[in-house]
Design a protein around this motif. Sequence first.
Motif, PDB file in Angstrom:
ATOM      1  N   VAL A 268       0.836  -1.202   0.000  1.00  0.00           N
ATOM      2  CA  VAL A 268       0.000   0.000   0.000  1.00  0.00           C
ATOM      3  C   VAL A 268       0.869   1.249   0.000  1.00  0.00           C
ATOM      4  CG1 VAL A 268      -1.666   1.331   1.343  1.00  0.00           C
ATOM      5  CG2 VAL A 268      -1.967  -1.140   1.085  1.00  0.00           C
ATOM      6  N   ALA A 269       1.934   1.240   0.824  1.00  0.00           N
ATOM      7  CA  ALA A 269       2.836   2.388   0.868  1.00  0.00           C
ATOM      8  C   ALA A 269       3.524   2.599  -0.476  1.00  0.00           C
ATOM      9  CB  ALA A 269       3.879   2.190   1.969  1.00  0.00           C
ATOM     10  N   ALA A 270       3.898   1.500  -1.150  1.00  0.00           N
ATOM     11  CA  ALA A 270       4.542   1.624  -2.462  1.00  0.00           C
ATOM     12  C   ALA A 270       3.586   2.202  -3.490  1.00  0.00           C
ATOM     13  CB  ALA A 270       5.054   0.254  -2.916  1.00  0.00           C
ATOM     14  N   VAL A 271       2.326   1.756  -3.461  1.00  0.00           N
ATOM     15  CA  VAL A 271       1.335   2.289  -4.402  1.00  0.00           C
ATOM     16  C   VAL A 271       1.114   3.775  -4.157  1.00  0.00           C
ATOM     17  CG1 VAL A 271      -1.090   2.203  -5.072  1.00  0.00           C
ATOM     18  CG2 VAL A 271       0.190   0.083  -4.771  1.00  0.00           C
ATOM     19  N   LEU A 272       1.015   4.161  -2.890  1.00  0.00           N
ATOM     20  CA  LEU A 272       0.830   5.578  -2.564  1.00  0.00           C
ATOM     21  C   LEU A 272       2.044   6.402  -2.991  1.00  0.00           C
ATOM     22  CD1 LEU A 272      -0.836   5.338   0.969  1.00  0.00           C
ATOM     23  CD2 LEU A 272      -1.934   5.883  -1.217  1.00  0.00           C
ATOM     24  N   ALA A 273       3.247   5.833  -2.807  1.00  0.00           N
ATOM     25  CA  ALA A 273       4.453   6.554  -3.209  1.00  0.00           C
ATOM     26  C   ALA A 273       4.497   6.744  -4.727  1.00  0.00           C
ATOM     27  CB  ALA A 273       5.685   5.803  -2.726  1.00  0.00           C
ATOM     28  N   VAL A 274       4.164   5.692  -5.467  1.00  0.00           N
ATOM     29  CA  VAL A 274       4.139   5.809  -6.926  1.00  0.00           C
ATOM     30  C   VAL A 274       3.094   6.825  -7.364  1.00  0.00           C
ATOM     31  CG1 VAL A 274       3.609   4.562  -9.064  1.00  0.00           C
ATOM     32  CG2 VAL A 274       5.022   3.484  -7.307  1.00  0.00           C
ATOM     33  N   TRP A 275       1.931   6.785  -6.704  1.00  0.00           N
ATOM     34  CA  TRP A 275       0.898   7.761  -7.033  1.00  0.00           C
ATOM     35  C   TRP A 275       1.363   9.183  -6.731  1.00  0.00           C
ATOM     36  CZ3 TRP A 275      -1.796  11.288  -4.007  1.00  0.00           C
ATOM     37  CH2 TRP A 275      -2.902  11.901  -4.628  1.00  0.00           C
ATOM     38  N   GLY A 276       2.062   9.348  -5.593  1.00  0.00           N
ATOM     39  CA  GLY A 276       2.564  10.676  -5.244  1.00  0.00           C
ATOM     40  C   GLY A 276       3.592  11.186  -6.231  1.00  0.00           C
ATOM     41  N   VAL A 277       4.514  10.300  -6.652  1.00  0.00           N
ATOM     42  CA  VAL A 277       5.521  10.714  -7.632  1.00  0.00           C
ATOM     43  C   VAL A 277       4.852  11.067  -8.955  1.00  0.00           C
ATOM     44  CG1 VAL A 277       7.488   9.909  -8.979  1.00  0.00           C
ATOM     45  CG2 VAL A 277       7.365   9.397  -6.538  1.00  0.00           C
ATOM     46  N   GLY A 278       3.877  10.238  -9.349  1.00  0.00           N
ATOM     47  CA  GLY A 278       3.159  10.543 -10.597  1.00  0.00           C
ATOM     48  C   GLY A 278       2.424  11.860 -10.524  1.00  0.00           C
ATOM     49  N   TYR A 279       1.839  12.138  -9.373  1.00  0.00           N
ATOM     50  CA  TYR A 279       1.126  13.412  -9.205  1.00  0.00           C
ATOM     51  C   TYR A 279       2.088  14.591  -9.307  1.00  0.00           C
ATOM     52  CZ  TYR A 279      -1.708  17.063  -7.035  1.00  0.00           C
ATOM     53  OH  TYR A 279      -2.373  18.231  -6.766  1.00  0.00           O
ATOM     54  N   LEU A 280       3.275  14.453  -8.690  1.00  0.00           N
ATOM     55  CA  LEU A 280       4.254  15.532  -8.773  1.00  0.00           C
ATOM     56  C   LEU A 280       4.731  15.739 -10.200  1.00  0.00           C
ATOM     57  CD1 LEU A 280       6.418  14.884  -5.571  1.00  0.00           C
ATOM     58  CD2 LEU A 280       4.757  16.713  -5.952  1.00  0.00           C
ATOM     59  N   LEU A 281       4.935  14.620 -10.920  1.00  0.00           N
ATOM     60  CA  LEU A 281       5.362  14.752 -12.307  1.00  0.00           C
ATOM     61  C   LEU A 281       4.306  15.457 -13.151  1.00  0.00           C
ATOM     62  CD1 LEU A 281       7.031  11.277 -12.985  1.00  0.00           C
ATOM     63  CD2 LEU A 281       8.164  13.475 -12.710  1.00  0.00           C
ATOM     64  N   VAL A 282       3.039  15.143 -12.870  1.00  0.00           N
ATOM     65  CA  VAL A 282       1.957  15.795 -13.616  1.00  0.00           C
ATOM     66  C   VAL A 282       1.922  17.284 -13.299  1.00  0.00           C
ATOM     67  CG1 VAL A 282      -0.545  15.934 -13.894  1.00  0.00           C
ATOM     68  CG2 VAL A 282       0.594  13.707 -13.833  1.00  0.00           C
ATOM     69  N   GLU A 283       2.126  17.608 -12.020  1.00  0.00           N
ATOM     70  CA  GLU A 283       2.090  19.021 -11.632  1.00  0.00           C
ATOM     71  C   GLU A 283       3.283  19.797 -12.181  1.00  0.00           C
ATOM     72  OE1 GLU A 283      -0.238  20.761 -10.025  1.00  0.00           O
ATOM     73  OE2 GLU A 283      -1.533  18.994 -10.107  1.00  0.00           O
ATOM     74  N   LEU A 284       4.464  19.120 -12.163  1.00  0.00           N
ATOM     75  CA  LEU A 284       5.663  19.819 -12.599  1.00  0.00           C
ATOM     76  C   LEU A 284       5.823  19.811 -14.119  1.00  0.00           C
ATOM     77  CD1 LEU A 284       8.173  18.531  -9.901  1.00  0.00           C
ATOM     78  CD2 LEU A 284       7.030  20.750  -9.984  1.00  0.00           C
ATOM     79  N   GLU A 285       5.416  18.722 -14.746  1.00  0.00           N
ATOM     80  CA  GLU A 285       5.575  18.582 -16.189  1.00  0.00           C
ATOM     81  C   GLU A 285       4.252  18.110 -16.799  1.00  0.00           C
ATOM     82  OE1 GLU A 285       7.931  19.287 -18.189  1.00  0.00           O
ATOM     83  OE2 GLU A 285       9.483  19.872 -16.763  1.00  0.00           O
ATOM     84  N   PRO A 286       3.362  18.995 -17.117  1.00  0.00           N
ATOM     85  CA  PRO A 286       2.101  18.568 -17.748  1.00  0.00           C
ATOM     86  C   PRO A 286       2.293  17.847 -19.071  1.00  0.00           C
ATOM     87  CG  PRO A 286       1.992  20.849 -16.984  1.00  0.00           C
ATOM     88  CD  PRO A 286       3.426  20.434 -16.894  1.00  0.00           C
ATOM     89  N   ALA A 287       3.463  18.022 -19.685  1.00  0.00           N
ATOM     90  CA  ALA A 287       3.694  17.371 -20.975  1.00  0.00           C
ATOM     91  C   ALA A 287       3.716  15.858 -20.862  1.00  0.00           C
ATOM     92  CB  ALA A 287       5.026  17.853 -21.562  1.00  0.00           C
ATOM     93  N   PHE A 288       3.905  15.340 -19.611  1.00  0.00           N
ATOM     94  CA  PHE A 288       3.911  13.892 -19.451  1.00  0.00           C
ATOM     95  C   PHE A 288       2.553  13.282 -19.783  1.00  0.00           C
ATOM     96  CE2 PHE A 288       7.890  12.359 -17.890  1.00  0.00           C
ATOM     97  CZ  PHE A 288       8.530  13.485 -17.405  1.00  0.00           C
ATOM     98  N   LEU A 289       1.491  14.054 -19.616  1.00  0.00           N
ATOM     99  CA  LEU A 289       0.155  13.537 -19.909  1.00  0.00           C
ATOM    100  C   LEU A 289      -0.374  14.021 -21.252  1.00  0.00           C
ATOM    101  CD1 LEU A 289      -1.716  13.686 -16.489  1.00  0.00           C
ATOM    102  CD2 LEU A 289      -0.625  11.744 -17.603  1.00  0.00           C
TER     103      LEU A 289
END
Length: 284
Positions: free
Chosen positions: A206-227
């Motif tokens: 569960v912690a790993a899934v949350l961490a991956v989700w958090g990193v993905g969220y930061l990437l989306v916020e910092l680099e919208p081009a990823f999506l």
Amino acid sequence: MLGKLLKYEFRSVGRILVPIGGGVLLLSAMASLLSAAEGVNPFLRDNHWYGVLSGLLVILVTIGILAVIFVSQFVNIQRFYRMLGQQGYLMLSLPVGAGSHMAAKLICACVCTVATTVLLGLCFLMFVAAAGVLAPYQLARLGSMISEIDASGVALVLYVLVLLMVSLAGSYLFYYLCIAVGSQWPQQRLAASILAYFIISFAVQVAAVLAVWGVGYLLVELEPAFLNLQYEGISLALNLFAAQTQNMLWVWPWLLGLLVLSLLITVAEWFLTRWLLTKRLNLG
């Protein structure tokens, strides 16, 4: 004192693993010789009983390899489990700390796992050599490829080896932690250890899934081009990747981050297990 504990651990584990490993190595050598002889002599190739014997040896080698892999892990985990049972009254009464006991068992477990891997590699090489898969020119080509590895390649190989050793130690420490948690209920120690394994594994996932989700969220916020699935966004990402692959330095921060994370998890498992052995020890 750690040296004496290591000597005792290796001697105890070696009584079980050395005969099994030696038997598997002997069977592998016999099966390889039969396979090589079959390839050289056409008469043996057409002999029914010779084929049956070769097949039986291959089956025995396969069973032996599986047994070595299982026993190598089971014996080392069982020794830690027994230390927190009746054997603990003797072992933990020695004038050494819980950390020394853990270190001795962990070092022995890791060395046994590495030795098992080397043994399996030797068995594989014997089969490959007997089958004639590696021709001399292929070996020469492999040697030339190895000689062409530059400094970055050597660093990457060393990094992978270090990461594997940290992961190996962390996997054994995870079992030790579950056993130490389960020892808090000495009357149902085995059931409690198994339950602790599943609960802690679920929490880590569960912690790993949350961490991956958090990193993905930061990437989306910092680099919208990823999506951005438009052609321009994909082209930009591919161009950036193509430019960066010319210099692999951009990979190392991520690799080092993975190594640091693995080290932190392993160290946390070590200190938690040691704390349980020193502050919450319950041998029943």
